[in-house]
Scaffold this motif. Sequence first.
Motif, PDB file in Angstrom:
ATOM      1  N   UNK A   1       1.031  -0.968   0.120  1.00 28.26           N
ATOM      2  CA  UNK A   1      -0.036   0.103  -0.469  1.00 28.26           C
ATOM      3  C   UNK A   1       0.564   1.157   0.492  1.00 28.26           C
ATOM      4  N   UNK A   2       1.884   1.196   1.302  1.00 30.83           N
ATOM      5  CA  UNK A   2       2.867   2.121   1.381  1.00 30.83           C
ATOM      6  C   UNK A   2       3.451   2.265  -0.536  1.00 30.83           C
ATOM      7  N   UNK A   3       4.388   1.554  -1.407  1.00 28.38           N
ATOM      8  CA  UNK A   3       4.301   1.716  -2.675  1.00 28.38           C
ATOM      9  C   UNK A   3       3.934   1.940  -3.257  1.00 28.38           C
TER      10      UNK A   3
ATOM     11  N   UNK B   1      14.111   1.534  -2.299  1.00 29.29           N
ATOM     12  CA  UNK B   1      14.474   0.123  -1.656  1.00 29.29           C
ATOM     13  C   UNK B   1      14.692   0.722  -0.298  1.00 29.29           C
ATOM     14  N   UNK B   2      13.975   1.829   0.363  1.00 27.68           N
ATOM     15  CA  UNK B   2      13.588   1.753   1.727  1.00 27.68           C
ATOM     16  C   UNK B   2      12.969   0.859   2.161  1.00 27.68           C
TER      17      UNK B   2
ATOM     18  N   UNK C   1      14.978   4.933  12.070  1.00 26.83           N
ATOM     19  CA  UNK C   1      15.137   6.108  12.671  1.00 26.83           C
ATOM     20  C   UNK C   1      16.997   6.389  11.052  1.00 26.83           C
ATOM     21  N   UNK C   2      17.353   5.743  10.303  1.00 27.11           N
ATOM     22  CA  UNK C   2      17.792   6.324   9.976  1.00 27.11           C
ATOM     23  C   UNK C   2      16.896   7.014   8.557  1.00 27.11           C
TER      24      UNK C   2
ATOM     25  N   UNK D   1      22.056  -2.945   3.255  1.00 21.74           N
ATOM     26  CA  UNK D   1      22.300  -2.395   3.839  1.00 21.74           C
ATOM     27  C   UNK D   1      24.058  -1.995   4.218  1.00 21.74           C
ATOM     28  N   UNK D   2      24.730  -2.831   4.046  1.00 25.62           N
ATOM     29  CA  UNK D   2      25.781  -1.941   4.657  1.00 25.62           C
ATOM     30  C   UNK D   2      25.813  -1.313   3.275  1.00 25.62           C
TER      31      UNK D   2
END
Length: 321
Positions: free
Chosen positions: A33-35, A59-60, A193-194, A260-261
């Motif tokens: 739904x967000x996408x 990506x997030x 937070x990121x 993520x790295x």
Amino acid sequence: MTLFDGIYPFYPQQRRIPFFDVDLMIVIIVFLTFACSFLLILPGIRGRARLFWFVRVITSLFIGAVIVAVNFTSDWEVGYVRTNTTYKAFSNAVVNAEVGLQVGLSGVNITLTGNPVNQINETIDYNEQFSWTFGTNYDEEYNEGLRKGLPNPILYLAEKFTQNSPCGLNIQYRISGHYASATMWVAFCAWLISNVLFSMPMFVYGAYMTLVTAAFMIFSLVSFSTVKNAPMCVIQFGTTTLNTDFGGSFWLTLATGLLCVLIGVIVIMMDIIMPEKLKAFFNLDEEEEEEILVEEYINPHFLKTDTFRSPLDFKLTIKNI
């Protein structure tokens, strides 16, 4: 026991379809739904910023969806074996079937599928879930399976994970699953937070929190993988042994952690080597250029004219140009 079609034991309930986790589907629907909502507003973003926003948001959302979804999946460790095995208690009937074991952070999922499905006048297609999450009792669910009269292979596998089993699998997988789940939720908080830091001109700190997210995901994998180094009980079906390996959720979590790295390292290096391009990627360069134009070219002479009555009028004119 109650007589059912003249055969002991009985299974009066309708057999389940392959495991359907409501919580997992809710997570997938929420992130989809967000996408979709973002894709609807994407055409309103102008220029190359549209591509940058698309890459960043998708990506997030993918990382966040993986972090939450793997807490509800049942394929962190999987194993399958095809064998000839007894089907019911108090019966010598033997069936050819595939027995599957799937271990997740919250319990085990055991499947039994006949080859073919219809044998000895029955449909052999079972899928049973036994949970050890907080608020549930694994042994009670196992006893409920005994009362329902589940097939022998399912009860044999489920018994290996009971608390009184000499194998000790229950405490090994239950504790490692609880720790792995807890660290995954910490990783989810770090991911939130990121995203907040990336939405502000604090990219390096957002990159640091992305690395923290990756670290806790790796901690979760380490916590779960410690079970593989513990003494394991042999799961034997006749002459065939059921062996397990890490499943799709484990490798998906590892790949997402490495992603993520990679993101964190790239953002940190770009902030050191090419900060201008990093600002362009986060769509801050246009806003800074407008501020510079306003500061350099607005002076009292322009402000007194009829054309530019305020700095806001001048800024709007620049945007239109």
